[in-house]
Design a protein around this motif. Structure first.
Motif, short mmCIF file in Angstrom:
data_model
loop_
_atom_site.label_atom_id
_atom_site.label_comp_id
_atom_site.label_asym_id
_atom_site.label_seq_id
_atom_site.Cartn_x
_atom_site.Cartn_y
_atom_site.Cartn_z
N MET A 133 -13.75 -23.64 40.22
CA MET A 133 -13.45 -23.35 39.08
C MET A 133 -12.52 -24.25 38.46
O MET A 133 -11.41 -23.63 37.49
N ALA A 134 -12.81 -24.84 38.10
CA ALA A 134 -12.22 -26.64 37.20
C ALA A 134 -12.38 -25.55 36.06
O ALA A 134 -10.39 -25.83 35.00
N GLN A 135 -13.14 -24.61 34.95
CA GLN A 135 -12.59 -24.51 33.84
C GLN A 135 -11.97 -23.32 33.71
O GLN A 135 -11.88 -23.25 32.73
N TYR A 136 -11.08 -23.20 34.39
CA TYR A 136 -10.41 -21.94 34.22
C TYR A 136 -8.99 -22.41 35.15
O TYR A 136 -7.44 -21.63 35.03
N GLY A 137 -8.91 -24.24 34.24
CA GLY A 137 -7.67 -24.48 34.57
C GLY A 137 -6.87 -24.20 36.14
O GLY A 137 -7.31 -24.27 37.75
N GLY A 138 -5.39 -23.77 36.14
CA GLY A 138 -4.63 -23.74 37.19
C GLY A 138 -4.62 -22.14 37.02
O GLY A 138 -3.26 -21.71 38.23
#
Length: 293
Positions: free
Chosen positions: A263-268
């Protein structure tokens, strides 16, 4: 999918053990002194800078690298002695708000000193040659340095658990943490125990800086990213609990790794959802501390 799972696992364990190397000293000093040291990340940063200054950007061997990390631990431990005498000793009998303000000011002071000595430029340090090569595990290549960080975190945890639960020194520290007045009445030198606990906490921060300096963008703010996760781990694990902090660091590392992989698009965001869930489910942490262990 299997290779991705292996990557998430090993990357998460490496991140978790890196977090624990920083968080270990933070939870140690809270467990004994009940002071949440906001300057802990700054002393981690100083340990990294000391390692860079002594060892340079290209450590000659793994033994030089480890020796420099030990020197950084000793140097930051000595700074811990000065900090205890000048700052922390004065905060032991006052409201915790003053301790937070004082350690925050100490953090800013350390960052200013780092900028004065080393400047605001970024520096890079490479791992020693023995750790700077990949191995294949489960269809993916993992850096030996990654495995080394995992192993170092496990060793530090085992040593701290041994000290706190199997040695007379650990029993004395737990006694002082539980009831300083009673510990003093039975002949324990309480100020000495507290001073040693502070120095050990700072030495752990310096050692973490020396171990984790490779592949980091070394700057006066390098401690900020690590200390954020360290505080989260201390809260999730239980304030002052080494065992709880260790487990929390592993969970944080794996969740962060899964977040960045799937879920890289949602940051951390997954990290903060996890923190919120634990604050609702276990507001006192996984292992509420009993005498600082």
């Amino acid at each position: 999918m299997t290779s991705q799972a292996v990557f998430v696992l090993f990357n998460g364990l490496a991140s978790g053990m890196a977090f624990f190397l920083v968080a270990a000293g933070l939870t140690w000093v809270f467990g004994i002194l009940k002071i949440l040291n906001l300057a802990h990340g700054a002393f981690f940063m100083l340990g990294a800078y000391i390692s860079y200054t002594i060892g340079g950007a290209w450590p000659g061997s793994i033994w030089i690298y480890l020796g420099v990390a030990v020197i950084a631990a000793a140097a930051v431990g000595a700074l811990g002695f000065l900090t205890d005498q000048i700052v922390l000793k004065r905060l032991r009998d006052v409201d915790y708000h003053y301790a937070l303000i004082a350690t925050f000011g100490l953090m800013l002071f350390c960052e200013g000193i780092a900028k004065l000595i080393w400047g605001a430029d970024y520096y890079a340090v490479m791992p020693p040659p023995e750790l700077d090569w990949p191995v294949q595990i489960g269809g993916i290549y993992i850096s030996v340095y990654t495995l080394f960080v995992i192993a170092t975190g496990l060793v530090v945890f085992a040593v701290l658990e041994l000290i706190m639960n199997r040695t007379w020194a650990g029993k004395i520290m737990r006694a002082v943490s539980n009831d300083p007045w009673m510990a003093g009445t039975v002949g324990i030198n309480v100020p000495m125990v507290l001073m040693v606990a502070v120095m050990a906490s700072f030495a752990l921060a310096g050692f973490a800086g020396g171990i984790l300096v490779p592949n980091q963008a070394l700057s006066p703010h390098v401690g900020a990213s690590f200390i954020l996760y360290a505080f989260m781990a201390v809260v999730i694990g239980g304030l002052g609990s080494i065992r709880g902090t260790f487990i929390a660091c592993i969970l944080l590392g794996i969740v962060e790794s899964a977040n960045s992989t799937f879920m890289a698009q949602y940051g951390g965001i997954a990290i903060f959802i996890m923190l919120a869930a634990f604050l609702i489910w276990k507001p006192n942490g996984l292992f509420p501390a009993q005498g600082g262990h």
